[in-house]
Scaffold this motif. Sequence first.
Motif, PDB file in Angstrom:
ATOM      1  N   ASP A  82      11.352   1.704  -3.550  1.00 53.02           N
ATOM      2  CA  ASP A  82      10.109   1.687  -3.632  1.00 53.02           C
ATOM      3  C   ASP A  82       9.711   2.160  -5.136  1.00 53.02           C
ATOM      4  O   ASP A  82       9.022   1.319  -5.801  1.00 53.02           O
ATOM      5  CB  ASP A  82       9.459   2.583  -2.817  1.00 53.02           C
ATOM      6  CG  ASP A  82       9.434   2.533  -1.242  1.00 53.02           C
ATOM      7  OD1 ASP A  82       9.774   1.310  -0.887  1.00 53.02           O
ATOM      8  OD2 ASP A  82       9.102   3.198  -0.379  1.00 53.02           O
ATOM      9  N   SER A  87      11.674  -5.863  -2.839  1.00 60.81           N
ATOM     10  CA  SER A  87      11.627  -5.760  -1.419  1.00 60.81           C
ATOM     11  C   SER A  87      12.861  -6.139  -0.731  1.00 60.81           C
ATOM     12  O   SER A  87      13.231  -7.058  -0.461  1.00 60.81           O
ATOM     13  CB  SER A  87      10.469  -6.909  -1.382  1.00 60.81           C
ATOM     14  OG  SER A  87      10.702  -8.005  -1.768  1.00 60.81           O
ATOM     15  N   ASP A  89      14.360  -5.048   3.158  1.00 64.32           N
ATOM     16  CA  ASP A  89      14.240  -4.266   4.186  1.00 64.32           C
ATOM     17  C   ASP A  89      15.616  -3.261   4.808  1.00 64.32           C
ATOM     18  O   ASP A  89      16.237  -3.692   5.702  1.00 64.32           O
ATOM     19  CB  ASP A  89      13.877  -5.188   5.431  1.00 64.32           C
ATOM     20  CG  ASP A  89      13.378  -4.331   6.894  1.00 64.32           C
ATOM     21  OD1 ASP A  89      13.224  -3.110   6.708  1.00 64.32           O
ATOM     22  OD2 ASP A  89      12.992  -5.197   7.960  1.00 64.32           O
TER      23      ASP A  89
END
Length: 266
Positions: A82, A87, A89
């Motif tokens: 973050d 990005s 997962d």
Amino acid sequence: MLKVTKFGGSSMADAGQYQKVRSILQADPARKVVIVSAAGKRDKKDHKITDLLYLSFAHSQYGVDSSRIFDLIVERHTQIRDELGVSIDVEAELTQLKHRLDEKTITQDELVSRGEYFSAKLMAAYLGFQFVDAADWIRFNLDGTVDREKSYALLKDLYDDGGIVIPGFYGTMPDGHIRTFSRGGSDITGALAAAALDADVYENWTDVSGILMADPRIVDNPQAIPEVTYDELRELSCSGAQVLHEGTIFPVREKNIPVNIRNTNA
Ligand code: ASP
């Protein structure tokens, strides 16, 4: 000119360290191959991700709930992700991993290798480099030694001169199972990558400025030793100097590749 660069756990400990790594790589376009360790300690009281992984495996073996330890592993990786704004997962893969841990369908070696795996995934995304899994090229023989010829040929095929990131510390057995080196073994991954790609130099980035005349945790400001031979380095590593894993020397000596020990923080 090709420089193979390996960054240890303290260089991967948080998003700020990732930024330093990126600046180091951007400062020299020859730095196109990056090997990373699992996230290390952010401060003296912190935990190394690899230690937490070993600990959660031990818990599950004894039937003790490992959720709280595992949460620390999830937290560290999601925080880095973050803060870097990439990005990936990581939660999905970590949930899957926890499930296999609870079901006891994962080996200790595979579990503890995931620290390096997630570091490399995050670093590759952050740099815009290709992720090249160590499981796809480091091949162990049944006796635990590395089949160097085969491994080198596989990495040469996978190499992309736009930049690659490789997780340290592990490879695969002939049956496809993941096997790790002994602790500190990401140094060996870096040396194997340097040898496979005939690098001009193997840069080993850590948190000390080269090989010092004494342990900096015991002696204040020891001087650096400017140059040592491969044999001296191997002897120092075998007798406890925590500079480089002793298994690092053979691949680089065979190809006569110089090793440059550098400090990410200086
Ligand atoms: N993460 C592994 C360890 O803590 C391997 C390495 O960092 O070289 O031993």
